[in-house]
Design a protein around this motif. Structure first.
Motif, PDB file in Angstrom:
ATOM      1  N   ARG A  26       0.836  -1.208   0.000  1.00  0.00           N
ATOM      2  CA  ARG A  26       0.000   0.000   0.000  1.00  0.00           C
ATOM      3  C   ARG A  26       0.863   1.247   0.000  1.00  0.00           C
ATOM      4  O   ARG A  26       0.629   2.184  -0.772  1.00  0.00           O
ATOM      5  CB  ARG A  26      -0.920  -0.007   1.227  1.00  0.00           C
ATOM      6  N   LEU A  27       1.896   1.271   0.836  1.00  0.00           N
ATOM      7  CA  LEU A  27       2.794   2.423   0.889  1.00  0.00           C
ATOM      8  C   LEU A  27       3.520   2.620  -0.439  1.00  0.00           C
ATOM      9  O   LEU A  27       3.692   3.753  -0.911  1.00  0.00           O
ATOM     10  CB  LEU A  27       3.802   2.265   2.028  1.00  0.00           C
ATOM     11  N   LYS A  28       3.931   1.527  -1.057  1.00  0.00           N
ATOM     12  CA  LYS A  28       4.618   1.616  -2.346  1.00  0.00           C
ATOM     13  C   LYS A  28       3.679   2.184  -3.406  1.00  0.00           C
ATOM     14  O   LYS A  28       4.078   3.051  -4.198  1.00  0.00           O
ATOM     15  CB  LYS A  28       5.103   0.220  -2.762  1.00  0.00           C
ATOM     16  N   GLU A  32       4.209   5.594  -5.474  1.00  0.00           N
ATOM     17  CA  GLU A  32       4.196   5.605  -6.941  1.00  0.00           C
ATOM     18  C   GLU A  32       3.145   6.571  -7.475  1.00  0.00           C
ATOM     19  O   GLU A  32       3.374   7.269  -8.465  1.00  0.00           O
ATOM     20  CB  GLU A  32       3.957   4.195  -7.480  1.00  0.00           C
ATOM     21  N   GLN A  33       1.986   6.617  -6.813  1.00  0.00           N
ATOM     22  CA  GLN A  33       0.917   7.532  -7.230  1.00  0.00           C
ATOM     23  C   GLN A  33       1.375   8.988  -7.083  1.00  0.00           C
ATOM     24  O   GLN A  33       1.163   9.802  -7.975  1.00  0.00           O
ATOM     25  CB  GLN A  33      -0.350   7.283  -6.400  1.00  0.00           C
ATOM     26  N   GLU A  41       1.822  11.673 -10.115  1.00  0.00           N
ATOM     27  CA  GLU A  41       1.148  12.975 -10.093  1.00  0.00           C
ATOM     28  C   GLU A  41       2.164  14.113 -10.210  1.00  0.00           C
ATOM     29  O   GLU A  41       1.933  15.099 -10.928  1.00  0.00           O
ATOM     30  CB  GLU A  41       0.323  13.127  -8.816  1.00  0.00           C
ATOM     31  N   ARG A  42       3.295  13.988  -9.526  1.00  0.00           N
ATOM     32  CA  ARG A  42       4.345  15.004  -9.609  1.00  0.00           C
ATOM     33  C   ARG A  42       4.865  15.112 -11.039  1.00  0.00           C
ATOM     34  O   ARG A  42       5.041  16.210 -11.566  1.00  0.00           O
ATOM     35  CB  ARG A  42       5.493  14.656  -8.646  1.00  0.00           C
ATOM     36  N   GLU A  43       5.093  13.963 -11.664  1.00  0.00           N
ATOM     37  CA  GLU A  43       5.573  13.956 -13.048  1.00  0.00           C
ATOM     38  C   GLU A  43       4.538  14.585 -13.991  1.00  0.00           C
ATOM     39  O   GLU A  43       4.898  15.318 -14.921  1.00  0.00           O
ATOM     40  CB  GLU A  43       5.910  12.522 -13.483  1.00  0.00           C
TER      41      GLU A  43
END
Length: 90
Positions: free
Chosen positions: A63-65, A69-70, A74-76
């Motif tokens: 879940r943390l991974k 990644e999400q 979003e940053r990208e």
């Protein structure tokens, strides 16, 4: 006549004593078996508990991974949109 009853009485006493001892032996065997089964159940429970903890930890890590990644995705996306506004390629 009295002597004939004496061996019969001895046999009854011996058989009665043997029956009582058999009960003790059976009780000891049953008790020992229950202790072994109980110990195995405790060990099995520990293994199952450790497995459950491992799965829970794995689920948490997964879940943390995914969250990380999400956030990265979003940053990208924000950076890409900013570059496009500036007229550059992503």
């Amino acid at each position: 006549m009295r002597r004939r009853y004496f061996p019969a009485a001895q046999i009854v006493v011996v058989l009665g004593g043997a029956a009582m001892l058999q009960g003790c032996v059976v009780g000891a065997v049953v008790g020992g078996t229950a202790a072994v089964v109980g110990g195995a159940a405790k060990a099995g429970g520990a293994v199952v508990g450790a497995g459950f903890d491992a799965v829970t930890t794995s689920d948490e890590e997964t879940r943390l991974k995914r969250e990380r990644e999400q956030r990265d995705w979003e940053r990208e996306q924000r950076r890409c949109e900013q570059r496009q506004r500036q007229g550059r390629d992503c």
